[in-house]
Scaffold this motif. Structure first.
Motif, mmCIF file in Angstrom:
data_model
loop_
_atom_site.group_PDB
_atom_site.id
_atom_site.type_symbol
_atom_site.label_atom_id
_atom_site.label_comp_id
_atom_site.label_asym_id
_atom_site.label_seq_id
_atom_site.Cartn_x
_atom_site.Cartn_y
_atom_site.Cartn_z
ATOM 1 N N GLY A 13 49.719 37.382 47.209
ATOM 2 C CA GLY A 13 48.865 36.429 46.512
ATOM 3 C C GLY A 13 47.493 37.005 46.235
ATOM 4 N N PRO A 14 46.776 36.408 45.280
ATOM 5 C CA PRO A 14 45.407 36.820 45.022
ATOM 6 C C PRO A 14 44.483 36.283 46.124
ATOM 7 C CG PRO A 14 45.988 35.012 43.581
ATOM 8 C CD PRO A 14 47.205 35.322 44.386
ATOM 9 N N ARG A 15 43.255 36.755 46.134
ATOM 10 C CA ARG A 15 42.318 36.370 47.185
ATOM 11 C C ARG A 15 42.178 34.852 47.289
ATOM 12 N NH1 ARG A 15 38.735 40.311 49.352
ATOM 13 N NH2 ARG A 15 37.813 38.553 50.443
ATOM 14 N N GLY A 16 42.185 34.178 46.164
ATOM 15 C CA GLY A 16 41.963 32.738 46.166
ATOM 16 C C GLY A 16 43.080 31.945 46.822
ATOM 17 N N ALA A 30 29.363 43.071 50.027
ATOM 18 C CA ALA A 30 30.327 43.950 49.358
ATOM 19 C C ALA A 30 31.554 43.135 48.985
ATOM 20 C CB ALA A 30 30.724 45.107 50.267
ATOM 21 N N ILE A 31 32.251 43.590 47.963
ATOM 22 C CA ILE A 31 33.465 42.903 47.506
ATOM 23 C C ILE A 31 34.517 43.977 47.275
ATOM 24 C CG2 ILE A 31 32.606 42.962 45.106
ATOM 25 C CD1 ILE A 31 34.110 40.393 44.592
ATOM 26 N N ILE A 32 35.747 43.731 47.724
ATOM 27 C CA ILE A 32 36.754 44.783 47.556
ATOM 28 C C ILE A 32 37.776 44.430 46.479
ATOM 29 C CG2 ILE A 32 36.577 45.875 49.812
ATOM 30 C CD1 ILE A 32 38.927 44.185 50.742
ATOM 31 N N PRO A 46 32.359 43.980 32.812
ATOM 32 C CA PRO A 46 32.478 42.773 31.975
ATOM 33 C C PRO A 46 32.189 41.455 32.709
ATOM 34 C CG PRO A 46 34.629 43.780 32.324
ATOM 35 C CD PRO A 46 33.631 44.694 32.910
ATOM 36 N N ALA A 47 32.066 41.495 34.040
ATOM 37 C CA ALA A 47 31.693 40.256 34.744
ATOM 38 C C ALA A 47 30.247 39.876 34.440
ATOM 39 C CB ALA A 47 31.887 40.430 36.246
ATOM 40 N N TYR A 48 29.430 40.868 34.091
ATOM 41 C CA TYR A 48 28.010 40.588 33.851
ATOM 42 C C TYR A 48 27.634 40.734 32.388
ATOM 43 C CZ TYR A 48 28.048 41.235 38.846
ATOM 44 O OH TYR A 48 28.344 41.125 40.172
ATOM 45 N N SER A 49 28.122 41.800 31.795
ATOM 46 C CA SER A 49 27.689 42.105 30.437
ATOM 47 C C SER A 49 28.660 41.484 29.450
ATOM 48 C CB SER A 49 27.644 43.617 30.257
ATOM 49 O OG SER A 49 27.106 43.906 28.999
ATOM 50 N N ARG A 81 33.195 37.126 42.508
ATOM 51 C CA ARG A 81 34.282 36.418 43.196
ATOM 52 C C ARG A 81 34.917 35.367 42.291
ATOM 53 N NH1 ARG A 81 34.439 38.467 48.222
ATOM 54 N NH2 ARG A 81 32.444 39.267 48.962
ATOM 55 N N LEU A 82 34.210 34.961 41.260
ATOM 56 C CA LEU A 82 34.830 34.066 40.275
ATOM 57 C C LEU A 82 34.972 34.721 38.909
ATOM 58 C CD1 LEU A 82 33.133 30.656 41.094
ATOM 59 C CD2 LEU A 82 35.506 31.252 41.448
ATOM 60 N N SER A 83 34.258 35.822 38.698
ATOM 61 C CA SER A 83 34.247 36.399 37.354
ATOM 62 C C SER A 83 34.843 37.795 37.262
ATOM 63 C CB SER A 83 32.816 36.458 36.815
ATOM 64 O OG SER A 83 32.240 35.190 36.854
ATOM 65 N N GLY A 84 35.082 38.438 38.377
ATOM 66 C CA GLY A 84 35.690 39.766 38.321
ATOM 67 C C GLY A 84 37.177 39.609 38.077
ATOM 68 N N GLN A 85 37.625 39.992 36.886
ATOM 69 C CA GLN A 85 39.040 39.734 36.547
ATOM 70 C C GLN A 85 40.000 40.438 37.494
ATOM 71 O OE1 GLN A 85 40.253 40.254 32.503
ATOM 72 N NE2 GLN A 85 39.803 38.112 32.204
ATOM 73 N N GLY A 86 39.700 41.690 37.791
ATOM 74 C CA GLY A 86 40.580 42.451 38.668
ATOM 75 C C GLY A 86 40.550 41.927 40.096
#
Lengths: 532, 501
Positions: B162-165, B189-191, B204-207, B357-362
């Motif tokens: 499953g994904p992190r969520g 940090a985020i993995i 792309p999460a920011y820009s 954590r909500l916007s990083g697609q990968g």
């Protein structure tokens, strides 16, 4: 006169389609999406309205420092930079998501099997921060993990062989497939995947998401057209976008919509230049993970053949989970895997591992070996993960000399049918196909998303709840993933709790009577039946 | 109706009562003659015969219809008949899905590794010393790392399902994130579960569309993909050329002054690598930080090659230069090189990192990292923290190899003396890229025969924005002893002198 010809040709087309469907589907194809009751829809919108008003109110209070603001701040020296986030971007997160954030990212500390141990956490500031109490919530029935065939295990043949490989190989590879990271285990796995799927060749990648997003660009490019189902996964959308092709979207699982796009595309060619498209790639998924629907593959294959398009089938959720032999949606419909040009799937779900594959004709895979972004730039798959896949796949194929794999595939199908039937009988609105192990149950109202998740956890059942933006705004839902590892007792326990919580939260929305019999004749296909 | 009003003027007196009333009120309110006409119009309206009004009504509707209907339907004249459509569909022949590949194509023949890809590697059946895997710290087959991975496997199994969520967050992930943050001295940090996807998802999460990213020309492929996914404006500056970057920033500043309203919402980023994988040299970070504050641009730093390599404690380029990590908005690195596990991470201030954590697609849409790989990474961090000397040892070996490889006939060594992954390029190109590759491949094969494993640096030649010249990678690890290095270097020199006469 013009309208006449258009009309008649369309009706001819439809009748041929129907004949064809009858010949293609070897079993009743029952899929339903019951209409949202009007009152529920109105109340849901009202719910969002109230949340939004309170959101603005609280933003106002935070702005004037009446309410304490928990949001992380930009560092002092960078206050005069252009803000990193637009204010409205985070309105939803701040005011809606934050209220029910405790339903997601629940940390677990055991195998994600049929039962799972959760780390207990509390929040003193309404979900802005969490504290771990140090206690563990034991034996929560897991209806959330994609553990379809129950291969998420820490004992048994898969874990044993993975352990052996860990000690022999280590966990890393530290190079790419094209450089010096092409291990013998990778090649063995690829041969096995090809054999499993009944195609000429296959290639594996370290991440399922990247399998889509890094290989579609290798297959199509400028001047190509991608026809994508509107509910396709983010990875497919990203891959299509990165490819630089033109993307057109057809209605979910709607073959009329797909055919219209295909005809128009070929007849009119590329926009403005009117050159013919170089190629057309239809991108669909086997099981749609939010709808629980199964792709109408026989019709898609017929269309792709008739219009000479190519077909990319993402079996992330269906591989292992569908079909009498566990070979996915192709097996489910009894079709020839060679009719699908690109078979894609992941190892995360049914195989209890990680990564993804692409399989198909020898030429296709050879081309990917030299042109896939992943093969050139990404570190290859970890050896123990490879081993887990090899062992579990052999088990499904019966190559381990047991019938364990076969039994699990059957058990999953039984569990799915049973669970879905019982939920329907209780009066919940359940989306999707009768045979899909992904079972979305409609909650609709935003407040019920959080309430359902929490009430279920209180009763020791872990479920996944989803709302906007993963679903349309009024169609918030809970999603159950059925596993072969679930025993009848677990399912019964889960069902009685769901019923109890359903009564508590008034979730039994369905106004439909239960169909007494499932044995319908072949041409009685329930197509988005919304009559009630 | 307007025209008829005047004709009917004489009839005014015979108007009915209510109209008169109306007229009186109007007369009180209005003074000019103009307004008189208005009154008359109203009057006329009352008095016009029914057929007239209907006719005029139809006229008005007609005008409205004309206004709102499309003026000229061009495509209608081109409407195809069904027969024509069928013919077109029949006629259309697509290109093959995958172009045919010739069997002798260089990329096709993958080298085959039998057994673990560690210091001693069996490549195409030959036991070699590994000078090609990015296993800088030799942690890939470290017993402790393996033991921890095994223990984790016994507890959690392999996959996360499953994904992190959705129940894909394990206690091990949380531990690894906090350990990475602590190691890097960052807030959070985020993995990610895949090294390549890390920076490619973070950008792309920011820009977004409309934002501007300034990128070094030598940026690696995953950065390029991130840029493409962000749909922002991309401005490339010459590799490590700060003047060129400043020129672009100035240009943008002028642009912003012209349109300050727009400038207030355009985010600007500089994306650079710590140690460039394509050129093996280091970015001038202190100067970049100066430019950052001068022009108010955020810096994203990709450290896959420098994390666990540079700096006294292996924290990478920031430590190497003594730059405060808070001055870098986002640092990303993979855990597949020095850490020798799988996956990647981003670290920085919580204000920045938490957004992913909500916007990083990968991050959101992918299954999480198998816990045993996270456990292996934690143990690797333990080893790195316990014994920071390994970074010094690595640096010494790098310098040694760098020095020893100087003056190879026909080959040019590219990179910094402290970079663990160097490039050997041809001094003189033979003219075509393919034949250059062939030449270098011959050198690699020559060394392979003599038990030294090397590899060509691989690129997607048509996809790279700025394609680096063909090269052989030389990777230094702490497992390589003096004799190993001696053997490899003499082997390469011999090969070069034989092949590149």
């Amino acid at each position: 006169e013009f309208w006449d010809t258009e009309f008649s040709s369309e009706s001819i087309l439809k009748s041929t389609m129907n004949d064809f469907i009858c010949g293609q589907y070897n079993r009743p194809f029952l899929e339903s999406f019951e209409e949202t009751p009007m009152l529920v829809a109105v109340l849901t919108y009202m719910g969002y309205g109230i949340l939004t008003i309170f959101g603005y109110l609280r933003d106002f209070l935070r702005h004037w420092k009446i309410e304490r603001c928990h949001i992380a701040r930009e560092k002092e020296e960078q206050r005069d930079f252009v803000p990193l986030y637009q204010d409205f971007e985070n309105f939803y997160t701040r005011n809606l998501y934050m209220r029910i954030r405790d339903n997601w990212n629940r940390p677990i500390c055991s195998v994600p099997g049929a039962k799972v141990d959760l780390m207990e956490r509390t929040s003193r500031d309404y979900n802005w921060t969490f504290e771990y109490t140090g206690r563990v919530v034991l034996d929560v029935i897991n209806l959330g993990s994609y553990n379809y065939l129950g291969f998420a295990e820490n004992t048994g043949p898969c874990a044993d062989s993975a352990a052996e490989i860990t000690m022999k190989y280590g966990v890393g590879v530290a190079s790419t497939r094209q450089e010096i990271g092409n291990l013998d285990r990778h090649e063995e796995l690829e041969k096995l995947v090809a054999k499993f799927l009944g195609v000429e060749s296959a290639m594996v990648f370290g991440m399922g998401f990247a399998t889509n997003s890094m290989n579609i660009p290798a297959l199509t490019g400028k001047g190509c057209l991608i026809l994508s189902d509107e509910l396709n996964h983010a990875s497919l959308v990203l891959g299509a976008r990165l490819s630089g092709s033109t993307i057109r979207v057809f209605k979910h699982n709607n073959m009329q919509s797909l055919e219209k796009l295909l005809r128009d595309a070929i007849v009119h060619g590329q926009p403005r230049t009117h050159r013919p498209w170089k190629k057309i790639l239809i991108v669909v998924e086997g099981i749609y993970s939010m709808e629980g629907s199964i792709v109408r593959l026989p019709e898609v294959i017929d269309l792709k053949k008739r219009y000479r398009a190519y077909l990319y089938l993402d079996e992330a959720h269906s591989i292992g989970a569908l079909g009498s032999r566990g070979r996915g949606v192709v097996d489910y419909f009894g079709l020839d895997p060679c009719d699908v040009d690109v078979l894609m799937g992941t190892f995360t779900k049914s195989f209890g591992a990680a990564g993804g594959y692409i399989a198909g004709k020898w030429e296709l895979i050879e081309y990917l070996r030299s042109h896939s972004h992943s093969a050139v730039y990404a570190t290859s798959m970890s050896p123990p993960v490879v081993e887990q896949i090899i062992t579990s796949m052999k088990c499904i194929m019966g190559e381990d000399g047991t019938t364990i794999g076969c039994d699990r595939v059957r058990k999953l199908a039984e569990n799915t049918v049973y669970f879905r039937r019982r939920l329907r009988e209780m009066g919940f609105i359940i989306y999707g196909n009768e045979d899909s192990p992904v079972v979305p149950m409609m909650l609709y109202m935003p407040a019920k998303i959080g309430a359902f998740g929490r009430e279920m956890l209180k009763r020791n059942i872990g479920v996944v709840v989803v709302g906007f933006p993963a679903t349309p705004i009024i169609e918030s839902r809970a999603r159950f993933c059925i596993s072969a590892a679930h025993t009848k007792e677990m399912l019964d326990r889960a069902l009685s709790v769901i019923s109890e919580v359903g009564d508590l939260l008034q979730l039994k929305y369905s106004r439909r009577r239960i169909q007494p019999s499932l044995s319908l004749p072949c041409d009685d296909i329930v197509f988005e039946d919304i009559d009630d | 109706g307007i025209l008829h009003g005047h004709e009917k003027l004489p009839e005014l007196q015979s108007g009915n009562c209510s109209v008169l009333n109306c007229r009186i009120i109007l007369e009180i309110n209005m003074a000019s003659g103009q307004q008189w006409v208005l009154v008359e119009m109203v009057q006329a309206f009352y008095e016009a015969p029914a057929y007239h009004l209907i006719l005029e009504g139809i006229l008005i509707l007609w005008i409205i219809r004309l206004l709102f209907s499309k003026t000229y339907k061009l495509h209608e004249t081109y409407k195809l008949t069904e027969k024509e459509k069928e013919d077109l569909i029949e006629e259309w022949q697509p290109e093959p899905l995958a172009p045919p590949v010739s069997k002798d194509h260089l990329h096709l023949n993958y080298d085959l590794v039998t057994g673990p890809p560690s210091h001693k590697i069996i490549l195409n059946g030959k036991e070699c010393i590994n000078f090609a895997s990015f296993n800088f710290l030799g942690l890939l087959d470290h017993e402790r790392v393996k033991e921890k991975a095994l223990a984790s496997l016994k507890k959690y199994g392999v996959g996360t399902c499953g994904p992190r969520g959705f129940y894909g967050t394990f206690d091990v992930h949380l531990e690894l994130e906090s350990r990475l943050a602590k190691f890097m001295k960052a807030e959070e940090a985020i993995i990610y579960s895949y090294g390549f996807a890390t920076i490619a998802s973070a950008i792309p999460a920011y820009s977004k569309r409309g934002d501007i990213i300034f990128v070094d020309e030598a940026a690696c492929f995953s950065i390029q993909k991130g840029l493409q996914a962000s749909r922002s404006f991309i401005k490339y500056f010459k590799h490590n050329d700060m003047d060129d970057l400043e020129r672009l920033l100035k240009e943008q500043e002028l642009e912003d002054q012209k349109n300050p309203r727009k400038a207030r919402v355009i985010r600007k980023f500089i994306v650079v690598e710590g140690l460039y994988i394509n050129t093996a040299d280091i970015c001038p970070l202190p100067e970049l930080v100066n430019l950052k504050y001068k022009y108010k641009v955020r810096i994203f730093l990709e450290e896959s090659m420098s994390f666990g390599v540079l700096g006294e404690h292996g924290r990478g380029v920031t430590e190497h230069y003594g730059v405060n990590i808070d001055d870098i908005d986002l640092i990303s690195a993979n855990m597949e090189n020095a850490v020798a596990s799988v996956g990647g991470f981003c670290c920085g201030r919580s204000f920045v990192i938490d957004h992913q954590r909500l916007s990083g697609q990968g991050y959101c849409f992918s299954a999480s990292l198998p816990p045993m790989l996270a456990a292996a990474a934690i143990e690797a961090l333990n080893i790195m923290e316990e014994d920071p000397d390994i970074f010094t040892v690595l640096r010494e070996k790098c310098k040694h190899v760098y020095k020893a490889l100087q003056g190879t006939t026909g080959l040019k060594l590219v990179g910094e003396p402290f970079a663990p992954a160097l490039h050997l390029q041809l001094e003189r190109s033979s003219g075509s890229r393919d034949s250059d590759m062939q030449l270098l491949r011959t050198i690699v094969d020559y060394c392979l025969e003599r038990h030294v494993a090397l590899t060509l640096a691989r690129y997607l030649e048509k996809e790279e924005r700025f394609l680096p010249p063909p090269s052989i990678r030389v990777v230094v690890t702490i497992k390589q002893e003096k004799e190993d290095i001696q053997r490899a270097v003499s082997c390469i020199k011999e090969a070069a002198s034989v092949i590149l006469k």
